[in-house]
Design an enzyme around this catalytic site. Structure first.
Site, mmCIF file in Angstrom:
data_model
loop_
_atom_site.group_PDB
_atom_site.id
_atom_site.type_symbol
_atom_site.label_atom_id
_atom_site.label_comp_id
_atom_site.label_asym_id
_atom_site.label_seq_id
_atom_site.Cartn_x
_atom_site.Cartn_y
_atom_site.Cartn_z
ATOM 1 N N LYS A 13 0.792 -1.265 0.024
ATOM 2 C CA LYS A 13 -0.045 0.132 -0.090
ATOM 3 C C LYS A 13 0.824 1.240 0.121
ATOM 4 C CE LYS A 13 -0.986 -0.032 5.042
ATOM 5 N NZ LYS A 13 0.003 -0.848 5.376
ATOM 6 N N ARG A 88 -5.099 2.636 12.418
ATOM 7 C CA ARG A 88 -5.017 0.766 12.517
ATOM 8 C C ARG A 88 -5.747 0.469 13.576
ATOM 9 N NH1 ARG A 88 0.766 -1.535 12.450
ATOM 10 N NH2 ARG A 88 -0.582 -3.287 13.453
ATOM 11 N N ARG A 127 12.974 -8.069 2.723
ATOM 12 C CA ARG A 127 13.249 -6.726 2.694
ATOM 13 C C ARG A 127 14.651 -6.025 3.334
ATOM 14 N NH1 ARG A 127 8.182 -3.547 5.498
ATOM 15 N NH2 ARG A 127 6.598 -3.852 4.012
ATOM 16 N N ARG A 159 15.753 -4.927 8.993
ATOM 17 C CA ARG A 159 15.107 -4.435 10.196
ATOM 18 C C ARG A 159 14.388 -5.585 10.924
ATOM 19 N NH1 ARG A 159 10.765 -1.000 8.075
ATOM 20 N NH2 ARG A 159 10.145 -1.177 10.261
ATOM 21 N N ARG A 170 3.480 -9.780 13.992
ATOM 22 C CA ARG A 170 2.909 -8.422 13.682
ATOM 23 C C ARG A 170 1.635 -8.636 12.652
ATOM 24 N NH1 ARG A 170 7.240 -5.660 9.903
ATOM 25 N NH2 ARG A 170 5.831 -4.014 9.862
#
Ligand SMILES: [Zn+2]
Length: 217
Positions: A13, A88, A127, A159, A170
């Site tokens: 997104k 959120r 990532r 990360r 998550r």
């Protein structure tokens, strides 16, 4: 044009928000970026946020809401914005509606991006981030010219948030917290669901359709 982009981490997104932001010349307001900047600058709210993130927890609603309220007061938001990563939770969503109502404004559309869980894990775990210039790569979809090294010469890192063991957690937290928010926008007739399991171009087309549908109705 005030838009809310909803969807789990890794759904793409941010990429869509960036494109749309350039097209309509409205700011792309990514909660993650604002938070990271506050943490890097060691502002009081940044340090507070960091203590939660280091513990693998979500930053509390009140902290996030205050950061966003400040951001929405800035001049560049006059013609609208794309909120990415906020709200959120239902509490954040209600706080946003309330803040906007006070100035006679409202959200025009909430776009909910969806992707199967295994695809999300694959996307996030690949990532790699540059600690110096903050550029983000992907081992499969967007590799750096030299493996493990940013174009600025800095060694890339994964990360803590993007490690596979953290990702599943998550996602579970995300679904738990965001399901009521999706319902909230649905009930108000503001929600468009976007199948994000397609090319960036194809998803961008669906985003356009969702916004156009709103404008013509
Ligand atoms: Zn770099």
């Amino acid at each position: 044009m005030r838009l809310v982009f909803l969807g789990p981490p890794g759904v793409g997104k941010g990429t869509q928000a960036e494109r749309l932001s350039k097209q309509y010349r409205v700011p792309h307001i990514a909660t993650g970026d604002i938070l990271r900047a506050a943490m890097a600058n060691k502002t009081p709210v940044g340090l507070e946020a960091k203590s939660y993130i280091d513990a693998g927890k979500l930053v509390p609603d009140d902290v996030i809401i205050n950061i966003i309220r400040e951001r929405l007061k800035e001049h560049d938001t006059k013609e609208g914005y794309i909120l990415d990563g906020f709200p959120r939770t239902i509490k954040q969503g209600e706080a946003l509606s309330k803040t906007l109502e006070q100035s006679g404004e409202k959200i025009d559309r909430a776009l909910y991006f969806e992707l199967p869980e295994e695809e999300l894990v694959k996307r996030i775990a690949g990532r790699r981030s540059c600690p110096a210039c903050k550029k983000v790569y992907h081992t499969a979809f967007n590799p750096p010219p030299q493996e493990g090294v940013c174009t600025c010469g800095t060694a890339l890192v994964q990360r803590k948030d993007d490690r596979p063991e953290t990702v599943k957690e998550r996602l579970a937290v995300y679904r738990n917290e965001t399901a009521p928010l999706i319902q909230y926008y649905k009930e108000r007739g503001l929600l468009s669901q976007i199948d994000a399991d397609q090319s960036v171009e194809a998803v961008a087309k669906r985003v356009q359709d969702a916004i156009f549908q709103k404008k013509s109705s």
